[in-house]
Design a protein around this motif. Sequence first.
Motif, PDB file in Angstrom:
ATOM      1  N   SER A  33       0.842  -1.193   0.000  1.00  0.00           N
ATOM      2  CA  SER A  33       0.000   0.000   0.000  1.00  0.00           C
ATOM      3  C   SER A  33       0.875   1.241   0.000  1.00  0.00           C
ATOM      4  O   SER A  33       1.499   1.567   1.019  1.00  0.00           O
ATOM      5  N   TYR A  34       0.931   1.924  -1.140  1.00  0.00           N
ATOM      6  CA  TYR A  34       1.710   3.155  -1.210  1.00  0.00           C
ATOM      7  C   TYR A  34       1.089   4.230  -0.313  1.00  0.00           C
ATOM      8  O   TYR A  34       1.802   5.013   0.313  1.00  0.00           O
ATOM      9  N   ARG A  35      -0.249   4.252  -0.241  1.00  0.00           N
ATOM     10  CA  ARG A  35      -0.917   5.258   0.589  1.00  0.00           C
ATOM     11  C   ARG A  35      -0.511   5.102   2.046  1.00  0.00           C
ATOM     12  O   ARG A  35      -0.100   6.067   2.703  1.00  0.00           O
ATOM     13  N   LYS A  36      -0.615   3.874   2.576  1.00  0.00           N
ATOM     14  CA  LYS A  36      -0.261   3.645   3.974  1.00  0.00           C
ATOM     15  C   LYS A  36       1.230   3.865   4.203  1.00  0.00           C
ATOM     16  O   LYS A  36       1.638   4.419   5.240  1.00  0.00           O
ATOM     17  N   THR A  37       2.047   3.453   3.241  1.00  0.00           N
ATOM     18  CA  THR A  37       3.497   3.615   3.393  1.00  0.00           C
ATOM     19  C   THR A  37       3.874   5.090   3.503  1.00  0.00           C
ATOM     20  O   THR A  37       4.714   5.470   4.330  1.00  0.00           O
ATOM     21  N   PHE A  38       3.240   5.933   2.694  1.00  0.00           N
ATOM     22  CA  PHE A  38       3.607   7.350   2.696  1.00  0.00           C
ATOM     23  C   PHE A  38       2.879   8.168   3.757  1.00  0.00           C
ATOM     24  O   PHE A  38       3.356   9.240   4.141  1.00  0.00           O
ATOM     25  N   THR A  39       1.742   7.692   4.256  1.00  0.00           N
ATOM     26  CA  THR A  39       1.003   8.476   5.250  1.00  0.00           C
ATOM     27  C   THR A  39       1.273   8.029   6.681  1.00  0.00           C
ATOM     28  O   THR A  39       1.154   8.836   7.606  1.00  0.00           O
ATOM     29  N   GLU A  40       1.636   6.750   6.880  1.00  0.00           N
ATOM     30  CA  GLU A  40       1.793   6.239   8.242  1.00  0.00           C
ATOM     31  C   GLU A  40       3.248   6.188   8.703  1.00  0.00           C
ATOM     32  O   GLU A  40       3.505   5.915   9.878  1.00  0.00           O
ATOM     33  N   ASN A  41       4.197   6.415   7.801  1.00  0.00           N
ATOM     34  CA  ASN A  41       5.592   6.535   8.212  1.00  0.00           C
ATOM     35  C   ASN A  41       5.906   7.990   8.548  1.00  0.00           C
ATOM     36  O   ASN A  41       5.362   8.909   7.931  1.00  0.00           O
ATOM     37  N   LYS A  42       6.777   8.188   9.514  1.00  0.00           N
ATOM     38  CA  LYS A  42       7.141   9.544   9.941  1.00  0.00           C
ATOM     39  C   LYS A  42       8.503   9.883   9.345  1.00  0.00           C
ATOM     40  O   LYS A  42       9.554   9.716   9.976  1.00  0.00           O
ATOM     41  N   PHE A  43       8.474  10.359   8.097  1.00  0.00           N
ATOM     42  CA  PHE A  43       9.706  10.584   7.349  1.00  0.00           C
ATOM     43  C   PHE A  43      10.557  11.700   7.951  1.00  0.00           C
ATOM     44  O   PHE A  43      11.784  11.604   7.972  1.00  0.00           O
ATOM     45  N   PHE A  44       9.921  12.755   8.441  1.00  0.00           N
ATOM     46  CA  PHE A  44      10.697  13.858   9.023  1.00  0.00           C
ATOM     47  C   PHE A  44      11.417  13.405  10.296  1.00  0.00           C
ATOM     48  O   PHE A  44      12.555  13.807  10.556  1.00  0.00           O
ATOM     49  N   ASP A  45      10.761  12.556  11.066  1.00  0.00           N
ATOM     50  CA  ASP A  45      11.415  12.003  12.260  1.00  0.00           C
ATOM     51  C   ASP A  45      12.607  11.132  11.861  1.00  0.00           C
ATOM     52  O   ASP A  45      13.647  11.141  12.535  1.00  0.00           O
ATOM     53  N   ALA A  46      12.452  10.390  10.772  1.00  0.00           N
ATOM     54  CA  ALA A  46      13.549   9.534  10.299  1.00  0.00           C
ATOM     55  C   ALA A  46      14.747  10.374   9.868  1.00  0.00           C
ATOM     56  O   ALA A  46      15.901  10.048  10.199  1.00  0.00           O
ATOM     57  N   VAL A  47      14.490  11.458   9.146  1.00  0.00           N
ATOM     58  CA  VAL A  47      15.586  12.344   8.714  1.00  0.00           C
ATOM     59  C   VAL A  47      16.277  12.956   9.935  1.00  0.00           C
ATOM     60  O   VAL A  47      17.514  13.052   9.980  1.00  0.00           O
ATOM     61  N   LYS A  48      15.507  13.356  10.904  1.00  0.00           N
ATOM     62  CA  LYS A  48      16.062  13.921  12.145  1.00  0.00           C
ATOM     63  C   LYS A  48      16.949  12.894  12.844  1.00  0.00           C
ATOM     64  O   LYS A  48      18.053  13.215  13.312  1.00  0.00           O
ATOM     65  N   THR A  49      16.502  11.645  12.907  1.00  0.00           N
ATOM     66  CA  THR A  49      17.290  10.583  13.534  1.00  0.00           C
ATOM     67  C   THR A  49      18.591  10.353  12.788  1.00  0.00           C
ATOM     68  O   THR A  49      19.657  10.190  13.405  1.00  0.00           O
ATOM     69  N   ILE A  50      18.519  10.338  11.459  1.00  0.00           N
ATOM     70  CA  ILE A  50      19.727  10.151  10.641  1.00  0.00           C
ATOM     71  C   ILE A  50      20.770  11.216  10.978  1.00  0.00           C
ATOM     72  O   ILE A  50      21.961  10.924  11.131  1.00  0.00           O
ATOM     73  N   ARG A  51      20.331  12.442  11.119  1.00  0.00           N
ATOM     74  CA  ARG A  51      21.260  13.543  11.399  1.00  0.00           C
ATOM     75  C   ARG A  51      21.846  13.461  12.805  1.00  0.00           C
ATOM     76  O   ARG A  51      22.974  13.884  13.043  1.00  0.00           O
ATOM     77  N   GLU A  52      21.057  12.894  13.730  1.00  0.00           N
ATOM     78  CA  GLU A  52      21.481  12.885  15.136  1.00  0.00           C
ATOM     79  C   GLU A  52      22.233  11.623  15.545  1.00  0.00           C
ATOM     80  O   GLU A  52      22.848  11.604  16.622  1.00  0.00           O
ATOM     81  N   LEU A  53      22.203  10.588  14.731  1.00  0.00           N
ATOM     82  CA  LEU A  53      22.874   9.339  15.103  1.00  0.00           C
ATOM     83  C   LEU A  53      24.374   9.560  15.284  1.00  0.00           C
ATOM     84  O   LEU A  53      25.039  10.125  14.413  1.00  0.00           O
TER      85      LEU A  53
END
Length: 323
Positions: free
Chosen positions: A66-86
Amino acid sequence: MKILYAFQGTGNGHVARAQEIIPILKKYASVDTLISGHQSQLKADFDVNFQYRGISLLYNKTGGLSYRKTFTENKFFDAVKTIRELELEQYDLIINDYEPLTGWASRLKSLPMIELSHQASMSFPETPKPEKKDFLGELILKYYVPSKRKIGFHFENYHPQIKKPVIRHKIRNLNPDKKGYYLVYLPSFSDENIIKVLRQIPVQWKVFSKYSKVQVKIKNVEVFPVDEVQYLKYFENCDGILCNAGFEAPAEALFMDKKLFVIPIHNQYEQECNACALDAMGIPNSKILKLEEIMTWVASDQHLKVSYPDDIEEILLNEVLVL
């Protein structure tokens, strides 16, 4: 030597592989573990040091991505923030089993990383793929975890850097038999869709479901909540396995000389590639849960002998723990 072993929590294969690899790594190095993703039904039997929601592929109940669920239920901005902070500079080596947060963090900071995954095998041109390429699927496989050093796992050694599957010892220690029933693990389908088809085929079916909280039986179809101990018990003595075209479950079925039928998750390009590879080996597949094809498979005398050696420690020593 200090190692971070990072693995994907979407699906069960990454966790199963980690259960074999991490104890070996701990014999030779100090090891921390990191998991991201939220779609695995298999629980880690080792300590996890870092856990993140990450990015997971999500599915509908009719067997499709489900592309809709994949793009709406994942928190992409949080993931980018985590990548920068790791903070990964403390590690001498990052071993990555298709885990995007550490993959991108390592890429951006030029840290030593090797990808050790089934998905890594897809980057080699020798790996079987459908004639019709999926442009989006190819992009995901290429950029989900950007890595320069890769060792892949697949059903066959299609390239020197592609190794045979890591079969966990919980499987190797079983004593397989055939007692007339079939095992089903199709988490991308609803229980209703599975039962509707399988109740028409006069054999016993043991269905493991991520949707069911209790054990139920409808005619010849018995449905169980996902439970590793019970799954392995029924896996040991089943005649065959009906499952999605992932990697670990089909590989374990082949290793145990079980009949195998796979249904790739719709729009999931990696699974379409796996089905293509299995098709070349003579394993039947279908794009949908189709009654006539499954009946033909049940009536068949399918047999395929494979050799999957227990050589993961040798691979780790000779090709991974070498900076």
